[in-house]
Motif scaffolding. Structure first.
Motif, PDB file in Angstrom:
ATOM      1  N   ARG A 126     -61.481  33.115 -81.557  1.00  0.00           N
ATOM      2  CA  ARG A 126     -60.442  33.140 -80.531  1.00  0.00           C
ATOM      3  C   ARG A 126     -59.470  31.986 -80.781  1.00  0.00           C
ATOM      4  O   ARG A 126     -59.788  31.039 -81.500  1.00  0.00           O
ATOM      5  CB  ARG A 126     -61.064  33.006 -79.134  1.00  0.00           C
ATOM      6  N   ASP A 127     -58.299  32.076 -80.189  1.00  0.00           N
ATOM      7  CA  ASP A 127     -57.311  31.003 -80.305  1.00  0.00           C
ATOM      8  C   ASP A 127     -57.748  29.810 -79.457  1.00  0.00           C
ATOM      9  O   ASP A 127     -58.103  29.971 -78.274  1.00  0.00           O
ATOM     10  CB  ASP A 127     -55.940  31.471 -79.827  1.00  0.00           C
TER      11      ASP A 127
ATOM     12  N   LEU B   8     -52.964  23.939 -82.806  1.00  0.00           N
ATOM     13  CA  LEU B   8     -53.436  25.283 -82.482  1.00  0.00           C
ATOM     14  C   LEU B   8     -54.257  25.828 -83.640  1.00  0.00           C
ATOM     15  O   LEU B   8     -53.834  25.764 -84.797  1.00  0.00           O
ATOM     16  CB  LEU B   8     -52.248  26.209 -82.218  1.00  0.00           C
TER      17      LEU B   8
ATOM     18  N   ARG C  57     -55.746  29.323 -84.724  1.00  0.00           N
ATOM     19  CA  ARG C  57     -55.718  30.756 -84.432  1.00  0.00           C
ATOM     20  C   ARG C  57     -57.045  31.395 -84.792  1.00  0.00           C
ATOM     21  O   ARG C  57     -57.780  30.935 -85.665  1.00  0.00           O
ATOM     22  CB  ARG C  57     -54.598  31.433 -85.230  1.00  0.00           C
TER      23      ARG C  57
ATOM     24  N   GLU D 246     -59.844  25.002 -74.692  1.00  0.00           N
ATOM     25  CA  GLU D 246     -59.342  26.354 -74.445  1.00  0.00           C
ATOM     26  C   GLU D 246     -57.847  26.307 -74.124  1.00  0.00           C
ATOM     27  O   GLU D 246     -57.356  25.322 -73.541  1.00  0.00           O
ATOM     28  CB  GLU D 246     -60.102  27.010 -73.294  1.00  0.00           C
ATOM     29  N   ILE D 247     -57.155  27.329 -74.499  1.00  0.00           N
ATOM     30  CA  ILE D 247     -55.712  27.415 -74.229  1.00  0.00           C
ATOM     31  C   ILE D 247     -55.504  27.931 -72.811  1.00  0.00           C
ATOM     32  O   ILE D 247     -56.034  28.973 -72.426  1.00  0.00           O
ATOM     33  CB  ILE D 247     -55.029  28.338 -75.250  1.00  0.00           C
ATOM     34  N   VAL D 248     -54.776  27.174 -72.049  1.00  0.00           N
ATOM     35  CA  VAL D 248     -54.482  27.576 -70.669  1.00  0.00           C
ATOM     36  C   VAL D 248     -53.154  28.320 -70.654  1.00  0.00           C
ATOM     37  O   VAL D 248     -52.109  27.779 -71.037  1.00  0.00           O
ATOM     38  CB  VAL D 248     -54.403  26.344 -69.745  1.00  0.00           C
ATOM     39  N   SER D 249     -53.205  29.566 -70.243  1.00  0.00           N
ATOM     40  CA  SER D 249     -51.971  30.382 -70.239  1.00  0.00           C
ATOM     41  C   SER D 249     -51.178  30.163 -68.963  1.00  0.00           C
ATOM     42  O   SER D 249     -51.693  29.673 -67.963  1.00  0.00           O
ATOM     43  CB  SER D 249     -52.345  31.852 -70.367  1.00  0.00           C
TER      44      SER D 249
END
Length: 392
Positions: free
Chosen positions: A323-324, A350, A352, A389-392
């Motif tokens: 996962r990204d 980042l 990917r 984790e990437i927070v959208s």
């Protein structure tokens, strides 16, 4: 140092980390070496004598740079696009090291590779290129884009009904003639790297390969120790036929194949250098300079002396995730005194999801064959990524 002080000049069509051994091999021979690639942050831009920042998929621009700068030689790096672009330019400019147009097309297109395989009775998996015939195959089966690489875009279908639903859905319609369906095979994945000289094998290497994060991209590997001789000889016999059928020039032919305990099945071949520092795995394991062997035909030189050492037990592990995420740090948590790490991501960058990206590459030296074999297929369990984790 000025270009004029060198005897010959080379443009290496790749500036990525995987091309560093190729750059080193060329500079060790005294060449003036320039590189090209679209990402200015790639390391070879700062290591080469000259760099050009542009997308080498642009063949007309690549040809113009070669001509305008009077480069004597053009060498592909570690991507399929690099090889295809270089082959096009080399054909127009009469540069050495490249095959005829038919061979380049066959090797770099999955459908043509399999068509030749079917016509010549090569050991290939059962496949179909026309959707009306897909139901004739045994399932599970893999739908593969014909021009993909690193396992990108491959989809697995457990039965024909599942595939039909996918093809019928408007949002998933595939362009005609852009994919093929191939029966899924069980068995061990291997690679065979062979260096051809006048249609014969000068030297070759067999490697066990494992896909443990993304199912169609190799992330762990080691030099094969227990692959039966008869399997190796089957691959060598096929390769000689293939070289004759396509009139291949001197140089590398790298092939992935599956051995199911009874038969071999060809997956794909290429003539460019494998990526993710495959060349270093061979060098560390055998002492043989794989990168030097690779570049030699493109600079019109014979292979140098092939001097091996007592094999060492090395694993290569490409660190990736499904996962990204934001990369923080990496570690290999095994009891081993000889672990080296090539970082590809900086803290905060980042990362990917595989197969697009990787955080770095580990090389692990083991004490014996059994330890190497047992650990390599399980390295993903010991490789630790600290991420956010990437927070959208």
């Amino acid at each position: 140092m000025d270009k004029k002080t060198y005897q010959k000049s080379v443009l290496l069509c790749d500036a990525s980390f995987s091309a560093i051994p190729l750059l080193n091999a060329l500079q060790a021979k005294g060449f003036y070496v320039a590189v090209c690639g679209s990402r200015p942050e790639d390391p070879c831009h700062s290591l080469a004598d000259k760099s050009y920042t542009f997308d080498y998929a642009n063949t007309k621009k690549l040809q113009k740079i070669v001509k305008d700068n009077n480069f004597n030689y053009l060498i592909p790096g570690c991507t399929d696009i690099s090889y295809k672009s270089c082959a096009w330019v080399a054909r127009n400019l009469g540069l050495p090291g490249y095959d005829n147009e038919l061979a380049v097309r066959v090797i770099n297109n999955k459908d043509e590779y399999r068509k030749l395989g079917k016509d010549q009775n090569y050991p290939i998996p059962a496949y179909e290129t026309e959707s009306k015939n897909f139901k004739n195959l045994n399932f599970p089966a893999l739908l593969k884009p014909i021009n993909s690489y690193s396992g990108r875009g491959i989809l697995r279908f457990e039965n024909y009904s599942q595939l039909r639903n996918f093809l019928d859905s408007a949002q998933n319609l595939l362009p005609q003639d852009q994919s093929l369906l191939e029966e899924f095979l069980t068995g061990q994945l291997y690679s065979h790297s062979a260096f051809l000289e006048a249609g014969k094998i000068k030297t070759d290497f067999f490697v066990n390969e494992y896909c443990t994060v993304y199912p169609y991209q190799v992330n762990s590997s080691h030099l094969s120790i227990k692959l039966p001789l008869q399997v190796k000889n089957k691959m060598r016999s096929w390769l000689k036929r293939f070289a004759k059928d396509l009139n291949l020039v001197n140089g590398l032919l790298h092939t992935q194949f599956i051995f199911d305990g009874i038969a071999i099945y060809l997956i794909e071949s290429c003539r460019r250098c494998p990526g993710d520092l495959y060349s270093l795995l061979i060098h560390k394991s055998t002492g043989i300079d794989y990168a030097d062997l690779y570049v030699s035909p493109f600079i019109n030189l014979p292979y140098g002396d092939i001097v091996s050492i007592t094999p060492k037990y090395y694993s290569r592990h490409t660190l990736s995730i499904n996962r990204d995420v934001i990369f923080l740090s990496a570690a290999m948590q095994i009891s081993n005194q000889n672990i080296s790490y090539v970082p590809l991501k900086k803290t905060g960058e980042l990362l990917r999801a595989a197969p697009i990206d990787r955080a770095g590459i580990f090389f692990i030296e083991h004490s014996d064959t059994r330890t190497m074999q047992d650990l390599t297929r399980n390295l993903y369990k010991f490789a630790k990524l600290e991420t956010l984790e990437i927070v959208s």
